[in-house]
Motif scaffolding. Structure first.
Motif, mmCIF file in Angstrom:
data_model
loop_
_atom_site.group_PDB
_atom_site.id
_atom_site.type_symbol
_atom_site.label_atom_id
_atom_site.label_comp_id
_atom_site.label_asym_id
_atom_site.label_seq_id
_atom_site.Cartn_x
_atom_site.Cartn_y
_atom_site.Cartn_z
ATOM 1 N N MET A 156 0.825 -1.215 0.000
ATOM 2 C CA MET A 156 0.000 0.000 0.000
ATOM 3 C C MET A 156 0.856 1.261 0.000
ATOM 4 N N SER B 2 -8.433 2.171 6.564
ATOM 5 C CA SER B 2 -7.103 1.782 6.104
ATOM 6 C C SER B 2 -6.758 2.394 4.754
ATOM 7 N N LYS C 13 -5.981 0.592 2.279
ATOM 8 C CA LYS C 13 -6.670 -0.263 1.300
ATOM 9 C C LYS C 13 -8.056 0.294 0.987
ATOM 10 N N THR C 14 -8.761 0.753 2.014
ATOM 11 C CA THR C 14 -10.090 1.311 1.814
ATOM 12 C C THR C 14 -10.013 2.625 1.045
ATOM 13 N N HIS D 193 -7.641 3.452 -1.087
ATOM 14 C CA HIS D 193 -7.255 3.046 -2.442
ATOM 15 C C HIS D 193 -8.481 2.557 -3.217
ATOM 16 N N ALA D 194 -9.268 1.704 -2.603
ATOM 17 C CA ALA D 194 -10.467 1.171 -3.259
ATOM 18 C C ALA D 194 -11.471 2.281 -3.548
ATOM 19 N N PHE E 126 -3.281 -1.134 -8.978
ATOM 20 C CA PHE E 126 -2.067 -1.771 -8.492
ATOM 21 C C PHE E 126 -1.135 -1.937 -9.677
#
Length: 186
Positions: free
Chosen positions: A122, A149, A151-152, A154-155, A161
């Protein structure tokens, strides 16, 4: 299409506001090849093409931006820096990743995405800071802790990626413990 770092310049952000609990001392002050890790990471960002460097964390001698809400990790650091910056592209790196090569940072900065990182990592994180990313960041900070996070984030940005070249895999290592530090620093 959003502007990329190669077209308009970009801001490098060094995340240096962590508590370094596992390391037992402030990682930003560890000496790596004659410089502190903080100085080293600032240099890496400059070598990769950053036109400005901002430090996330209570580091007054570097004009650091303290976390507005402590304890939120990298996400809190990004949110605190975003609150004081104008819109534009950011490349966020942790202070404890000294093996990263400017080439891999520059590749992220050259991507055509709103948000990007390397597959399986990340950080470093490329992020177009604008009204949409600020809204997503604010929303993510309201999530329950387990969903709060990178990740959240990013999503929520429809992040991409990038494939991680084999030779870069050993560069994206965080040094979190004295044992990891000794292994790399010796």
């Amino acid at each position: 299409m959003p502007a990329t770092g190669t077209e308009s310049g970009w801001t490098g952000v060094v995340l240096a506001g962590g508590q370094s609990r596992r390391m037992g001392r402030d990682k930003a002050t560890l000496v790596w090849r004659g410089k502190t890790l903080l100085e080293h990471m600032c240099t890496r960002l400059q070598e990769a093409g950053a036109t400005r460097i901002v430090v996330s964390g209570a580091v007054p001698e570097k004009g650091g931006v303290p976390d507005r809400v402590p304890g939120l990790g990298p996400l809190g650091g990004i949110a605190s820096v975003a609150a004081v910056l104008d819109d534009g592209p950011l490349l966020v790196v942790p202070v404890d990743m000294p093996l990263i090569e400017p080439e891999w940072l520059a590749r992220l900065a050259a991507c055509q995405a709103r948000c990007a990182c390397y597959q399986g990592h990340m950080l470093p994180l490329w992020l177009q800071l604008d009204a949409l990313s600020r809204r997503v960041l604010s929303d993510v900070l309201q999530h329950p802790p387990k969903d709060r996070s990178l990740k959240t984030l990013h999503a929520g940005q429809q992040g991409v990626f990038l494939p991680l070249p084999e030779q870069a895999a050993t560069c994206l290592v965080n040094l979190n413990t004295p044992e990891q530090w000794q292994e790399v620093a010796s």
